[in-house]
Design an enzyme around this catalytic site. Structure first.
Site, PDB file in Angstrom:
ATOM      1  N   CYS A   6     -73.730 -11.129  66.468  1.00 18.97           N
ATOM      2  CA  CYS A   6     -72.658 -10.271  65.952  1.00 18.97           C
ATOM      3  C   CYS A   6     -72.757 -10.151  64.427  1.00 18.97           C
ATOM      4  O   CYS A   6     -72.321 -11.048  63.707  1.00 18.97           O
ATOM      5  CB  CYS A   6     -71.313 -10.865  66.363  1.00 18.97           C
ATOM      6  SG  CYS A   6     -69.905  -9.914  65.797  1.00 18.97           S
ATOM      7  N   CYS A  51     -69.486  -9.996  62.581  1.00 16.93           N
ATOM      8  CA  CYS A  51     -68.809 -11.301  62.468  1.00 16.93           C
ATOM      9  C   CYS A  51     -69.505 -12.202  61.445  1.00 16.93           C
ATOM     10  O   CYS A  51     -68.854 -12.844  60.635  1.00 16.93           O
ATOM     11  CB  CYS A  51     -68.817 -12.042  63.792  1.00 16.93           C
ATOM     12  SG  CYS A  51     -68.562 -11.033  65.243  1.00 16.93           S
ATOM     13  N   ASP A  52     -70.819 -12.284  61.508  1.00 12.94           N
ATOM     14  CA  ASP A  52     -71.542 -13.339  60.771  1.00 12.94           C
ATOM     15  C   ASP A  52     -72.377 -12.831  59.595  1.00 12.94           C
ATOM     16  O   ASP A  52     -72.934 -13.645  58.855  1.00 12.94           O
ATOM     17  CB  ASP A  52     -72.465 -14.101  61.747  1.00 12.94           C
ATOM     18  CG  ASP A  52     -71.665 -14.800  62.835  1.00 12.94           C
ATOM     19  OD1 ASP A  52     -70.505 -15.167  62.576  1.00 12.94           O
ATOM     20  OD2 ASP A  52     -72.190 -14.965  63.953  1.00 12.94           O
TER      21      ASP A  52
END
Ligand SMILES: Cc1cc2nc3c(=O)[nH]c(=O)nc-3n(C[C@H](O)[C@H](O)[C@H](O)COP(=O)(O)OP(=O)(O)OC[C@H]3O[C@@H](n4cnc5c(N)ncnc54)[C@H](O)[C@@H]3O)c2cc1C
Length: 308
Positions: free
Chosen positions: A135, A138-139
């Site tokens: 992701c 997200c990261d």
């Protein structure tokens, strides 16, 4: 088997737990079924969630536990078990668990999520959360000014690479074909970026490092050569797999297997709702899963009012 619940929620990730909060507050007689025995879903596997409003930098595990605690404090009832089958008898639905137990309920919210498709190469599992991610949204921020590789060639892979190119010093894209499957406009945008290098006709072989990812080893299909590239992060974007196998004969799914439902979370079967990553939607994140949980319970209440 005499008890009939108002609502059974299947899955206790962010969607299921959010639904449970709303169901408890609406005084619905509710049971939450979770196959792993631990609530939180996919976020349990991520070190940090930095995009859930009000909780910057919270650990994925901690966020999962906080959500679970919220439901526990409201008196939520949980049962450990894997749902193997649902049978629709119109007003009553039957849920069969892996231990053979059968549970009866008037409504169901399916919140069993989706799983990122894995590559199945050495190092992938070992370095998940230590440089391997599924992701970029997200990261990605953890790899600012670093070197990363994106694996895949569809819309998500190309979007991820464009996103990472804004943050990272260098982004490699590893794609097994000689052209992208992604939309032309996206592909052109990516190919125009100076800090992106696409390695066509290549497949990932293994991911190596000590405590964190240090290199990605790839195979050039054209030349037969192997190459090791130094990277700090590997973003795998080869698709998602909805956990819908057991519902496919019950509710309508799209061609990729997601349960067809809009923001109301209603499926084509009256009394059965789908919330979170499991349903057709644009963005699969904690915040949108939590939002679905609330909407699904609202729809459940309306259904019960109209059908009782
Ligand atoms: C590594 C990683 C990092 C991520 N980072 C972020 C982030 O930083 N921010 C963000 O917003 N999103 C992030 N996401 C995405 C986010 O985790 C998901 O969008 C969200 O968890 C979806 O919630 P859900 O409740 O729909 O499904 P899930 O979280 O998948 O939960 C589904 C639950 O259902 C259970 N279940 C499945 N099948 C059955 C069955 N048959 N019977 C009973 N129980 C069942 C599962 O065990 C699980 O607990 C990340 C995802 C991953 C994988």
């Amino acid at each position: 088997m005499s008890k009939i619940y108002d609502l059974v929620i299947i899955g206790s990730g962010p969607a299921g737990l959010s639904a449970a909060v709303y169901a408890q507050r609406a005084c619905l007689d509710t049971l939450i079924i979770e196959k792993t025995g631990m609530s939180g879903g996919q976020i349990l596997t991520t070190t940090e969630v930095d995009n859930y409003p009000g909780m910057p930098g919270i650990g994925g595990f901690d966020l999962g536990m906080k959500m679970r605690e919220h439901v526990d404090n409201l008196g939520g009832l949980f049962q450990t078990g894997e749902v193997m089958e649902i049978t629709d008898h119109k007003d009553i639905k039957e849920i069969r668990l892996d231990d053979g137990n059968v549970i009866q309920t008037r409504t169901i919210i399916i919140a069993t999520g989706a799983s990122h498709r894995k590559l199945g190469i050495p190092g992938e599992t070992e370095f998940t959360g230590a440089g391997v991610s599924y992701c970029a949204t997200c990261d990605g921020a953890f790899f600012r000014n670093r070197t990363t590789a994106v694996i895949g060639g569809g819309d998500v892979a190309v979007e991820d690479a464009i996103f990472l190119a804004r943050l990272c010093q260098k982004v490699y894209v590893i794609h097994r074909r000689d052209s992208f499957r992604a939309a032309k406009v996206l592909s052109e945008k990516l190919l125009a970026l100076e800090n992106v290098e696409v390695l066509w006709n290549t497949t990932p072989v293994s991911i190596t490092g000590s405590t964190n990812v240090e290199s990605l080893n790839i195979h050039h299909k054209d030349t037969g050569e192997d190459q090791s590239i130094a990277v700090d992060g590997v973003f795998i974007a080869v698709g998602m797999e909805p956990n819908t196998d057991i519902y496919k004969s019950l509710v309508t799914t799209d061609k990729t297997g997601y349960i067809v439902a809009d923001e109301t979370c209603r499926t084509n079967v009256p009394g059965i709702f789908a919330a979170g990553d499991i349903r057709t939607k644009q963005l699969r994140q904690v915040v949108s899963a939590a939002s679905d949980g609330a909407n699904a319970v609202y729809s459940v209440q309306r259904y019960l009012e109209e059908n009782l």
